[in-house]
Design an enzyme around this catalytic site. Sequence first.
Site: not given
Length: 333
Positions: A57, A219
């Site tokens: 991320h 995700h």
Amino acid sequence: MKKIINDPSAVVAESLRGLGLAHADLLEVVDEPAVVVRVDAPVAGKVAVISGGGSGHEPMHGGLVGPGMLDAACPGAVFTSPTPDQVQLAVQRTDGGAGALLIVKNYTGDVLNFETAAELAAAEGTRVESIVIDDDVAVKDSLFTAGRRGVGGTVPLEKIVGAAADRGEDLDGCLAIARRVVANVRSMGLALGAPTVPHVGTPSFELADDEMEVGIGIHGEPGRARMPVENAEGVVARLLTPILEDLPFTEGDRVLLFTNSMGATPLLELYLAHGIAERLLAERGIVVERRLVGPFVTSLEMQGMSLTLLKLDDELRDLWDAPVRTAALRWGC
């Protein structure tokens, strides 16, 4: 799969090594267990602000370590929660005597592991409090959460709480401010294409060339709906409308608008989308007082974007404006 990596099993460790070399003036990367720590930690008398989560991320969270933001970040494997010993070490390395506040995204593994670490730190004599961020309006539950997911709202939360800690707020004060942010921030994302986790080697999901997934998680978790691709006007409206309806945001509200790339969406498209969002908000009488545009909460190379709105008051605005010096965010220094 084409990626600039060596061994998929070592990608996080090698990336962290590069982060540490590139920003040695700001942070230190600790190995085994992996923790990214402010280079001047611990800061005496200051509340330590700690966050973390799965890698993939970037720049969240390691790129947000530094004065005015995080004291430490705990990077897990790609899309995998950090372990309790990582969080425990982060507390040990940053405890300046005023306790620690853990910022946790609402994923089951993150919540459990940070809770365990808080208990271990408390047993060692450090007062630790936690705040869970759950700003995703797309779904109530996912495969990875009990309740809403923590997504783009994590960035303004870390910035504002980091500024509060730097100005000398005690742990209770930092926690109260964190709760205000969580209560007033909402986000939603959208995917046009899937990411590929290095050690898996295949896309996380499949979308046809003419499809998009609305409400996707960071995700690659399923969203609200899969539908034909729309133009930018349609995409922004599909993200913004449920955000506005959820809190709700109303005419006269002052907001921070955060337009985020999920990794592969270029700034050319992102600024275009941001302009549409500003116009739609103005049409509703909502005042955009602060802005952030860029890839700050990514999902590897996922093509897509997210929008985050934080309702501001004078104090939250001033804390957002306070100086910050990290690898990813810098102003006022």
